[in-house]
Motif scaffolding. Structure first.
Motif, mmCIF file in Angstrom:
data_model
loop_
_atom_site.group_PDB
_atom_site.id
_atom_site.type_symbol
_atom_site.label_atom_id
_atom_site.label_comp_id
_atom_site.label_asym_id
_atom_site.label_seq_id
_atom_site.Cartn_x
_atom_site.Cartn_y
_atom_site.Cartn_z
ATOM 1 N N ARG A 256 5.465 13.154 42.303
ATOM 2 C CA ARG A 256 5.142 12.373 41.109
ATOM 3 C C ARG A 256 6.064 11.157 40.969
ATOM 4 O O ARG A 256 7.293 11.269 41.019
ATOM 5 C CB ARG A 256 5.257 13.262 39.871
ATOM 6 N N GLY A 257 5.459 9.985 40.861
ATOM 7 C CA GLY A 257 6.211 8.760 40.639
ATOM 8 C C GLY A 257 6.898 8.190 41.864
ATOM 9 O O GLY A 257 7.582 7.158 41.771
ATOM 10 N N ARG A 258 6.715 8.791 43.034
ATOM 11 C CA ARG A 258 7.385 8.313 44.251
ATOM 12 C C ARG A 258 6.546 7.222 44.907
ATOM 13 O O ARG A 258 5.321 7.277 44.914
ATOM 14 C CB ARG A 258 7.603 9.463 45.240
ATOM 15 N N ARG A 259 7.197 6.253 45.506
ATOM 16 C CA ARG A 259 6.518 5.167 46.206
ATOM 17 C C ARG A 259 7.259 4.868 47.503
ATOM 18 O O ARG A 259 8.443 5.164 47.661
ATOM 19 C CB ARG A 259 6.460 3.887 45.361
ATOM 20 N N GLY A 260 6.537 4.254 48.442
ATOM 21 C CA GLY A 260 7.128 3.849 49.709
ATOM 22 C C GLY A 260 6.088 3.135 50.536
ATOM 23 O O GLY A 260 4.963 2.897 50.080
ATOM 24 N N LYS A 261 6.440 2.776 51.768
ATOM 25 C CA LYS A 261 5.458 2.197 52.662
ATOM 26 C C LYS A 261 4.452 3.284 53.051
ATOM 27 O O LYS A 261 4.841 4.434 53.248
ATOM 28 C CB LYS A 261 6.129 1.656 53.929
ATOM 29 N N PRO A 262 3.154 2.962 53.151
ATOM 30 C CA PRO A 262 2.167 3.983 53.510
ATOM 31 C C PRO A 262 2.551 4.721 54.794
ATOM 32 O O PRO A 262 2.846 4.104 55.819
ATOM 33 C CB PRO A 262 0.883 3.175 53.700
ATOM 34 N N GLY A 263 2.607 6.046 54.720
ATOM 35 C CA GLY A 263 2.988 6.873 55.863
ATOM 36 C C GLY A 263 4.469 7.163 55.943
ATOM 37 O O GLY A 263 4.905 7.925 56.810
ATOM 38 N N GLU A 264 5.261 6.605 55.053
ATOM 39 C CA GLU A 264 6.716 6.803 55.100
ATOM 40 C C GLU A 264 7.083 8.186 54.569
ATOM 41 O O GLU A 264 6.589 8.627 53.528
ATOM 42 C CB GLU A 264 7.417 5.743 54.256
ATOM 43 N N ILE A 265 7.977 8.878 55.291
ATOM 44 C CA ILE A 265 8.487 10.158 54.826
ATOM 45 C C ILE A 265 9.530 9.888 53.745
ATOM 46 O O ILE A 265 10.586 9.304 54.013
ATOM 47 C CB ILE A 265 9.100 10.973 55.974
ATOM 48 N N ILE A 266 9.211 10.296 52.523
ATOM 49 C CA ILE A 266 10.108 10.069 51.389
ATOM 50 C C ILE A 266 11.070 11.238 51.226
ATOM 51 O O ILE A 266 12.227 11.056 50.836
ATOM 52 C CB ILE A 266 9.279 9.870 50.101
ATOM 53 N N SER A 267 10.598 12.445 51.528
ATOM 54 C CA SER A 267 11.408 13.654 51.384
ATOM 55 C C SER A 267 11.081 14.586 52.529
ATOM 56 O O SER A 267 9.935 14.663 52.977
ATOM 57 C CB SER A 267 11.109 14.318 50.037
ATOM 58 N N LEU A 268 12.099 15.320 53.001
ATOM 59 C CA LEU A 268 11.900 16.261 54.095
ATOM 60 C C LEU A 268 11.632 17.673 53.593
ATOM 61 O O LEU A 268 10.879 18.424 54.206
ATOM 62 C CB LEU A 268 13.126 16.270 55.009
ATOM 63 N N ALA A 269 12.289 18.081 52.514
ATOM 64 C CA ALA A 269 12.129 19.434 51.977
ATOM 65 C C ALA A 269 12.084 19.361 50.452
ATOM 66 O O ALA A 269 13.145 19.244 49.836
ATOM 67 C CB ALA A 269 13.271 20.333 52.451
ATOM 68 N N PRO A 270 10.886 19.363 49.881
ATOM 69 C CA PRO A 270 9.574 19.481 50.511
ATOM 70 C C PRO A 270 9.171 18.179 51.210
ATOM 71 O O PRO A 270 9.745 17.115 50.945
ATOM 72 C CB PRO A 270 8.650 19.779 49.331
ATOM 73 N N LEU A 271 8.159 18.288 52.074
ATOM 74 C CA LEU A 271 7.701 17.140 52.844
ATOM 75 C C LEU A 271 6.806 16.273 51.964
ATOM 76 O O LEU A 271 5.718 16.687 51.559
ATOM 77 C CB LEU A 271 6.939 17.604 54.079
ATOM 78 N N VAL A 272 7.276 15.057 51.668
ATOM 79 C CA VAL A 272 6.538 14.122 50.818
ATOM 80 C C VAL A 272 6.343 12.834 51.596
ATOM 81 O O VAL A 272 7.300 12.288 52.170
ATOM 82 C CB VAL A 272 7.293 13.847 49.500
ATOM 83 N N VAL A 273 5.093 12.345 51.627
ATOM 84 C CA VAL A 273 4.745 11.155 52.394
ATOM 85 C C VAL A 273 4.109 10.131 51.459
ATOM 86 O O VAL A 273 3.249 10.469 50.631
ATOM 87 C CB VAL A 273 3.774 11.506 53.542
ATOM 88 N N ALA A 274 4.494 8.879 51.626
ATOM 89 C CA ALA A 274 3.977 7.802 50.782
ATOM 90 C C ALA A 274 2.536 7.462 51.169
ATOM 91 O O ALA A 274 2.158 7.501 52.340
ATOM 92 C CB ALA A 274 4.858 6.569 50.899
ATOM 93 N N THR A 275 1.752 7.102 50.163
ATOM 94 C CA THR A 275 0.373 6.671 50.350
ATOM 95 C C THR A 275 0.226 5.235 49.856
ATOM 96 O O THR A 275 1.207 4.583 49.531
ATOM 97 C CB THR A 275 -0.579 7.587 49.566
ATOM 98 N N GLY A 276 -1.016 4.775 49.787
ATOM 99 C CA GLY A 276 -1.240 3.408 49.343
ATOM 100 C C GLY A 276 -0.882 3.158 47.901
ATOM 101 O O GLY A 276 -0.609 2.015 47.507
ATOM 102 N N ASP A 277 -0.870 4.215 47.073
ATOM 103 C CA ASP A 277 -0.573 4.007 45.651
ATOM 104 C C ASP A 277 0.428 5.008 45.090
ATOM 105 O O ASP A 277 0.611 5.091 43.878
ATOM 106 C CB ASP A 277 -1.865 4.065 44.825
ATOM 107 N N GLY A 278 1.049 5.804 45.952
ATOM 108 C CA GLY A 278 1.989 6.800 45.454
ATOM 109 C C GLY A 278 2.487 7.678 46.577
ATOM 110 O O GLY A 278 2.962 7.168 47.604
ATOM 111 N N ALA A 279 2.342 8.992 46.420
ATOM 112 C CA ALA A 279 2.822 9.908 47.452
ATOM 113 C C ALA A 279 2.098 11.238 47.353
ATOM 114 O O ALA A 279 1.538 11.596 46.325
ATOM 115 C CB ALA A 279 4.336 10.126 47.303
ATOM 116 N N LEU A 280 2.112 11.966 48.468
ATOM 117 C CA LEU A 280 1.542 13.312 48.550
ATOM 118 C C LEU A 280 2.608 14.274 49.042
ATOM 119 O O LEU A 280 3.369 13.950 49.971
ATOM 120 C CB LEU A 280 0.372 13.356 49.529
ATOM 121 N N GLU A 281 2.672 15.456 48.447
ATOM 122 C CA GLU A 281 3.485 16.531 48.997
ATOM 123 C C GLU A 281 2.602 17.351 49.927
ATOM 124 O O GLU A 281 1.582 17.895 49.502
ATOM 125 C CB GLU A 281 4.048 17.426 47.896
ATOM 126 N N LEU A 282 2.976 17.423 51.201
ATOM 127 C CA LEU A 282 2.203 18.175 52.180
ATOM 128 C C LEU A 282 2.660 19.627 52.128
ATOM 129 O O LEU A 282 3.759 19.971 52.587
ATOM 130 C CB LEU A 282 2.399 17.591 53.586
#
Length: 307
Positions: A256-282
């Motif tokens: 929630r509220g995380r941003r980055g370049k699309p496809g960028e790993i924002i967090s390792l544990a849990p695994l969070v990846v940036a999307t075009g408008d935010g982020a997804l936790e895988l």
């Protein structure tokens, strides 16, 4: 007077349910034309061949049904009515013209929306809140014939394609049950489709599960649920290795509220990846193909990771 002769083309569990209905009614099904199970495909559903074998209905599995040989063989069966339910190949106009009562198909959408292949997967991919089953006359153009009946079911925003399929599948049997007597009597009422409202989608392949991280989180989440198990799955490549993404969350505390370049790993544990408008936790993943790499924060997944 003998009962009308029904020739049934079908596959999938929808085909099983509809053929089972006819056989339980004692209708005169003269043959089933279906497909051999593909050894590379995960067969997670009942097929109409199961119902046909139980009742001794002849089963044919031609690779190509529209050859002169098969048209002749079908003509020799003297069908009065053709029913097609999730048969995967186009049936030629020559075959459709054989039965005196016509040829009708059960399609897995609320026509005229989602004509073509894999309609339920496409509907989930596009975030549709409702899907359905339509009984329609078969014409030369796929899924374009006049509608006899249809019934829909609501699907949730977190339903996978299989869950959506399970919700809508009973609609097919109910629609056919309502209309089969009229079809056999040649009295079914038909309503032409509004072609201006039609949408069409082609078949899907495993490659269509590739994630484009530039899409927004909702679009990627819908792709994941549209191809989740038992379908081939969504994925992203990391060098020579492939990361299957079986589930993700768009609004978890970690994403929630995380941003980055699309496809960028924002967090390792849990695994969070940036999307075009935010982020997804895988939340559920699996490595396939090459050796799993060691992730690093800031690493870019997908196309950018190949360079």
């Amino acid at each position: 007077m003998s009962k009308p002769r029904i020739l049934f083309f079908g596959y999938s569990e929808v085909g099983y349910e509809c053929l089972d209905l006819l056989l339980s009614r004692g209708d005169n099904v003269v043959a089933l034309i279906t497909h051999e199970d593909n050894p590379t495909e995960k067969i997670w559903f009942k097929t109409p061949a199961v119902a046909a074998r139980e009742k001794g209905v002849p089963i044919f599995t031609p690779e190509k049904v529209n050859t002169p040989e098969w048209i002749e063989r079908i003509a020799a069966l003297r069908p009065d009515l053709i029913l097609s339910v999730y048969y995967r190949n186009m049936i030629s106009s020559k075959i459709l013209a054989l039965p005196r009562l016509g040829a009708f198909n059960v399609h897995g959408s609320l026509l005229p929306k989602y004509r073509g292949r894999a309609p339920i997967n496409w509907a989930v991919l596009h975030g549709a809140p409702r899907i359905g089953m339509t009984l329609h006359r078969m014409v030369k153009q796929a899924d374009a014939g006049a509608i006899v009946d249809q019934e829909g079911a609501d699907i949730g925003p977190r339903d996978t394609a299989e869950q959506a399929f399970r919700k809508v599948m009973p609609c097919a049997r109910r629609v056919l049950a309502r209309q089969i007597d009229a079809l056999l009597a040649g009295t079914a009422k038909e309503t032409p489709q509004d072609d201006t409202q039609a949408t069409y989608f082609g078949g899907r392949t495993p490659e269509d599960g590739r994630i484009s991280w530039a899409q927004n989180s909702s679009q990627i989440f819908n792709l994941i649920r549209a191809v989740a198990d038992p379908y081939p799955g969504a994925f992203t490549d990391v060098g020579a290795a492939r990361l299957m993404v079986w589930w993700a969350e768009t609004d978890s505390p970690a994403a929630r509220g995380r941003r980055g370049k699309p496809g960028e790993i924002i967090s390792l544990a849990p695994l969070v990846v940036a999307t075009g408008d935010g982020a997804l936790e895988l939340t559920r993943t699996e490595w396939r193909k090459g050796r799993p790499p060691e992730f690093k924060a800031g690493q870019i997944l997908g196309e950018a990771s190949k360079g």
